[in-house]
Design a protein around this motif. Structure first.
Motif, PDB file in Angstrom:
ATOM      1  N   ASP A 168       1.696   8.110 -10.681  1.00  0.00           N
ATOM      2  CA  ASP A 168       1.640   7.916  -9.810  1.00  0.00           C
ATOM      3  C   ASP A 168       1.382   7.102  -8.256  1.00  0.00           C
ATOM      4  O   ASP A 168       2.023   7.315  -7.503  1.00  0.00           O
ATOM      5  CB  ASP A 168       1.654   9.870  -8.431  1.00  0.00           C
ATOM      6  N   LEU A 169      -0.228   7.111  -8.043  1.00  0.00           N
ATOM      7  CA  LEU A 169      -0.115   6.397  -6.968  1.00  0.00           C
ATOM      8  C   LEU A 169       0.278   5.097  -6.932  1.00  0.00           C
ATOM      9  O   LEU A 169       0.161   3.970  -6.574  1.00  0.00           O
ATOM     10  CB  LEU A 169      -1.876   6.724  -7.381  1.00  0.00           C
ATOM     11  N   VAL A 170       0.235   4.238  -9.178  1.00  0.00           N
ATOM     12  CA  VAL A 170       0.498   2.930  -9.326  1.00  0.00           C
ATOM     13  C   VAL A 170       2.339   3.167  -8.880  1.00  0.00           C
ATOM     14  O   VAL A 170       2.541   1.942  -7.978  1.00  0.00           O
ATOM     15  CB  VAL A 170       0.366   2.743 -10.639  1.00  0.00           C
ATOM     16  N   SER A 171       2.840   3.581  -9.109  1.00  0.00           N
ATOM     17  CA  SER A 171       4.746   3.873  -8.325  1.00  0.00           C
ATOM     18  C   SER A 171       4.131   3.572  -6.825  1.00  0.00           C
ATOM     19  O   SER A 171       4.837   3.164  -6.002  1.00  0.00           O
ATOM     20  CB  SER A 171       4.859   5.144  -8.572  1.00  0.00           C
ATOM     21  N   SER A 172       2.830   4.272  -5.746  1.00  0.00           N
ATOM     22  CA  SER A 172       3.289   4.869  -4.535  1.00  0.00           C
ATOM     23  C   SER A 172       2.527   3.041  -4.187  1.00  0.00           C
ATOM     24  O   SER A 172       3.092   2.773  -3.358  1.00  0.00           O
ATOM     25  CB  SER A 172       2.054   5.721  -4.615  1.00  0.00           C
ATOM     26  N   PHE A 173       0.948   2.130  -4.785  1.00  0.00           N
ATOM     27  CA  PHE A 173       0.973   1.862  -4.449  1.00  0.00           C
ATOM     28  C   PHE A 173       2.035   0.094  -4.568  1.00  0.00           C
ATOM     29  O   PHE A 173       2.001  -1.096  -3.377  1.00  0.00           O
ATOM     30  CB  PHE A 173       0.180   1.218  -5.080  1.00  0.00           C
ATOM     31  N   LYS A 174       2.550  -0.371  -5.606  1.00  0.00           N
ATOM     32  CA  LYS A 174       3.913  -0.720  -5.304  1.00  0.00           C
ATOM     33  C   LYS A 174       4.726  -1.226  -4.809  1.00  0.00           C
ATOM     34  O   LYS A 174       5.097  -1.635  -4.453  1.00  0.00           O
ATOM     35  CB  LYS A 174       4.807  -0.492  -7.068  1.00  0.00           C
ATOM     36  N   GLY A 175       5.074   0.381  -4.696  1.00  0.00           N
ATOM     37  CA  GLY A 175       5.903   0.777  -3.266  1.00  0.00           C
ATOM     38  C   GLY A 175       5.419  -0.009  -2.049  1.00  0.00           C
ATOM     39  O   GLY A 175       6.344  -0.486  -1.014  1.00  0.00           O
ATOM     40  N   THR A 176       4.680   0.120  -1.978  1.00  0.00           N
ATOM     41  CA  THR A 176       3.990   0.388  -0.306  1.00  0.00           C
ATOM     42  C   THR A 176       3.172  -1.604  -0.444  1.00  0.00           C
ATOM     43  O   THR A 176       4.148  -2.307   0.609  1.00  0.00           O
ATOM     44  CB  THR A 176       1.936   0.409  -0.042  1.00  0.00           C
ATOM     45  N   VAL A 177       3.008  -2.526  -1.203  1.00  0.00           N
ATOM     46  CA  VAL A 177       3.401  -3.584  -2.139  1.00  0.00           C
ATOM     47  C   VAL A 177       4.554  -4.720  -1.551  1.00  0.00           C
ATOM     48  O   VAL A 177       4.161  -5.753  -0.966  1.00  0.00           O
ATOM     49  CB  VAL A 177       2.483  -4.218  -2.999  1.00  0.00           C
ATOM     50  N   MET A 178       5.647  -3.665  -2.169  1.00  0.00           N
ATOM     51  CA  MET A 178       7.287  -4.056  -1.704  1.00  0.00           C
ATOM     52  C   MET A 178       7.132  -3.998  -0.297  1.00  0.00           C
ATOM     53  O   MET A 178       8.027  -4.824   0.504  1.00  0.00           O
ATOM     54  CB  MET A 178       8.055  -3.860  -2.614  1.00  0.00           C
ATOM     55  N   SER A 179       6.767  -2.923   0.365  1.00  0.00           N
ATOM     56  CA  SER A 179       7.900  -3.056   1.737  1.00  0.00           C
ATOM     57  C   SER A 179       6.724  -4.083   2.423  1.00  0.00           C
ATOM     58  O   SER A 179       7.515  -4.364   3.159  1.00  0.00           O
ATOM     59  CB  SER A 179       6.962  -1.652   2.149  1.00  0.00           C
ATOM     60  N   LEU A 180       5.619  -4.326   2.138  1.00  0.00           N
ATOM     61  CA  LEU A 180       4.770  -5.060   3.060  1.00  0.00           C
ATOM     62  C   LEU A 180       4.785  -6.665   2.920  1.00  0.00           C
ATOM     63  O   LEU A 180       4.711  -7.680   4.010  1.00  0.00           O
ATOM     64  CB  LEU A 180       2.735  -4.759   2.568  1.00  0.00           C
ATOM     65  N   ASP A 181       4.784  -6.998   1.432  1.00  0.00           N
ATOM     66  CA  ASP A 181       5.656  -8.205   1.750  1.00  0.00           C
ATOM     67  C   ASP A 181       6.515  -8.129   1.675  1.00  0.00           C
ATOM     68  O   ASP A 181       6.796  -9.313   2.873  1.00  0.00           O
ATOM     69  CB  ASP A 181       5.843  -8.798  -0.490  1.00  0.00           C
TER      70      ASP A 181
END
Length: 242
Positions: A168-181
């Protein structure tokens, strides 16, 4: 010396057929030969030059560098990622800003979301390096090893629960990275929206969102002035948001 040694050997073969006086003579000859052999060996050892280390010629050394060079970043990535993650894990002003000012609970989820921001900042800088793929992977691996350690330290002993939480944390981190990018490549308004969605769920945090957005832009500018070697050597520190 060889001739005398052979004579001693002949005397030894007929040792049981000779008199006591002859036996004493043979024993004396053996002792003299043994002492001469030891002294000659010790002299040879003292006069021998120390063996020089073998060094590859420049021709073969260049071939080895050319052949193994592409593989070195992959093997160095974990150590480099661990070093760079130490810069991200400091989170200066964590309690003063994120907990006291933003009124976020001092929980694992708050730590993970704020640390994700610093990891993303470092990833953006490392992307410009030719070995970014390996270095960023080492950085993310160090981040999630720390997360796993914190989960287990909190009392969770079930391996299945730990693995499901990490997924779940991996999915959350990927979403954060995509949003910030997306915000980084677009505008401050889009970047602020990404911060709001991923870090500050409270609608009353308009001023804090603006501070975080300015902080992101300033830290990216500061990182851009640093080389990756400076980051590996731990010569960079994030500033506090306030």
């Amino acid at each position: 010396m060889l001739r005398s040694y052979r004579g001693v050997q002949r005397n030894i073969r007929s040792y049981k057929y000779i008199t006591r006086a002859q036996r004493a003579t043979i024993t004396q000859q053996q002792a003299q030969y043994s002492s001469k052999t030891k002294s000659s060996n010790s002299v040879a050892k003292e006069t021998a030059e120390p063996e020089k280390p073998r060094v590859l010629s420049e021709k073969y050394a260049g071939f080895v560098r050319k052949f193994l060079g592409p593989f070195l970043p992959r093997y160095r990535a974990q150590n480099i990622g661990k070093t760079v993650y130490q810069i991200c894990s400091t989170c200066p002003g964590y309690k003063e800003f994120w907990i006291d000012e933003c009124h976020l609970p001092d929980t694992f989820q708050t730590w993970f979301s704020t640390t994700s921001l610093y990891v993303w900042l470092m990833m953006v800088r490392i992307r410009a390096d030719p070995n970014a793929k390996h270095y960023n992977q080492g950085l993310v691996d160090s981040f999630f090893r720390d997360a796993e350690h914190r989960i287990r330290r909190s009392g969770v002993t079930s391996g299945r629960i730990v693995n499901d939480t990490l997924k779940d944390l991996v999915s959350s981190f990927k979403g954060t990275v995509m949003s910030l990018d997306q915000g980084f490549a677009s505008s401050d308004a889009v970047l602020a929206a990404a911060v709001w969605r991923n870090m500050l769920p409270d609608d009353g945090m308009v001023l804090q969102v603006g501070e975080i957005t300015r902080f992101i832009r300033s830290q990216l500018a500061a990182l851009d002035k640093r080389s990756v070697d400076d980051l590996i050597a731990n010569k960079f520190k994030f500033q506090s948001i306030r």
